[in-house]
Design a protein around this motif. Structure first.
Motif, PDB file in Angstrom:
ATOM      1  N   ARG A 103      19.276   0.016 -20.731  1.00  0.00           N
ATOM      2  CA  ARG A 103      20.681   0.410 -20.588  1.00  0.00           C
ATOM      3  C   ARG A 103      20.852   1.905 -20.832  1.00  0.00           C
ATOM      4  NH1 ARG A 103      24.800   2.189 -23.165  1.00  0.00           N
ATOM      5  NH2 ARG A 103      23.478   2.477 -24.999  1.00  0.00           N
ATOM      6  N   THR A 107      22.099   4.847 -17.696  1.00  0.00           N
ATOM      7  CA  THR A 107      23.538   5.110 -17.728  1.00  0.00           C
ATOM      8  C   THR A 107      23.878   6.579 -17.921  1.00  0.00           C
ATOM      9  OG1 THR A 107      23.529   4.471 -20.081  1.00  0.00           O
ATOM     10  CG2 THR A 107      24.217   2.798 -18.491  1.00  0.00           C
ATOM     11  N   LEU A 167      22.306  -5.293 -15.150  1.00  0.00           N
ATOM     12  CA  LEU A 167      22.370  -3.933 -15.685  1.00  0.00           C
ATOM     13  C   LEU A 167      22.402  -2.913 -14.550  1.00  0.00           C
ATOM     14  CD1 LEU A 167      19.836  -4.198 -18.657  1.00  0.00           C
ATOM     15  CD2 LEU A 167      22.305  -3.913 -18.842  1.00  0.00           C
ATOM     16  N   ILE A 178      28.598   0.540 -19.426  1.00  0.00           N
ATOM     17  CA  ILE A 178      27.815  -0.562 -19.997  1.00  0.00           C
ATOM     18  C   ILE A 178      27.549  -0.203 -21.455  1.00  0.00           C
ATOM     19  CG2 ILE A 178      25.766  -1.990 -19.801  1.00  0.00           C
ATOM     20  CD1 ILE A 178      25.440  -0.994 -16.971  1.00  0.00           C
ATOM     21  N   ALA A 183      24.598  -5.330 -23.179  1.00  0.00           N
ATOM     22  CA  ALA A 183      23.170  -5.653 -23.085  1.00  0.00           C
ATOM     23  C   ALA A 183      22.828  -6.835 -23.993  1.00  0.00           C
ATOM     24  CB  ALA A 183      22.326  -4.433 -23.453  1.00  0.00           C
TER      25      ALA A 183
END
Length: 202
Positions: A103, A107, A167, A178, A183
């Motif tokens: 994650r 991101t 994801l 996110i 997660a």
């Protein structure tokens, strides 16, 4: 008769590692990620990257061929996992750590732009990309280790469908931020639905 000893064999050429080539590569990669974060992949050009990196455009063309080749190299480098998959002795803990690393890696603004560009290029490049293959291999390792310990484990396909794909899907389609909690939820949903076990207290 010549009693002189034979001439020694010629020395092997010294192969330098790093040096100017590595500095140019690092500067170009840094320029790509900066420019993508500022304006997206659609605004990139080799001359703009070269100017930002302080190198001659010819050097960029010679090494990467074209913009797509450069972006593919930068994407693969930025998305390649830097650490081995977690091995804590617990499937859930391994998955939690791995999901959070993934994650965090995908991101950042520049990686999001790289991923979206990669999706646009995927029609001409069928098959799994190296960046996804590396994540898939890490997930497979985690699940295999858990199975060898005797823990109930989802299949790799289930892990891809219910953990890794969501994801990436949310990042690529820009469906909002996110968070770490997202997660964790994906990990617990995977374990609950495909192994019948879930300990959400950790």
């Amino acid at each position: 008769m010549n009693s002189q000893p034979p001439d020694p064999p010629p020395a092997e050429p010294v192969r330098r590692t790093g040096g100017r080539s590595a500095r140019v590569c690092a500067a170009v990669h840094r320029a790509v990620t900066e420019l993508i974060a500022e304006g997206g992949a659609d605004q990139l050009s080799i001359p703009a990257v070269a100017t930002r990196a302080g190198v001659n455009p010819t050097s960029v063309y010679r090494r990467w061929g074209d913009l797509n080749g450069l972006l593919a190299d930068v994407t693969a480098t930025r998305l390649a996992p830097e650490d081995p998959p977690p091995d804590t002795g617990s499937l859930r803990t391994d998955l939690l750590q791995w999901a959070e690393r993934t994650r965090a890696a995908i991101t950042t603004p520049e990686v999001q732009a790289l991923l979206r560009h990669a999706v646009g290029q995927s029609a001409t490049c069928p098959g799994p990309t190296p960046r996804m293959a590396a994540r898939e291999q890490q997930l497979a390792t985690i699940l295999t280790r858990a199975a060898e310990r005797g823990e109930p484990s989802p299949t790799l396909g289930q892990g891809l469908d219910h953990l890794l794909a969501p994801l990436y899907f949310r990042v690529i389609l820009n469906l909002g931020p996110i968070e770490p909690a997202d997660a964790r939820r994906l990990v617990d949903d995977l374990l609950r639905h495909h192994t019948g076990t879930c300990n959400s207290t950790a």
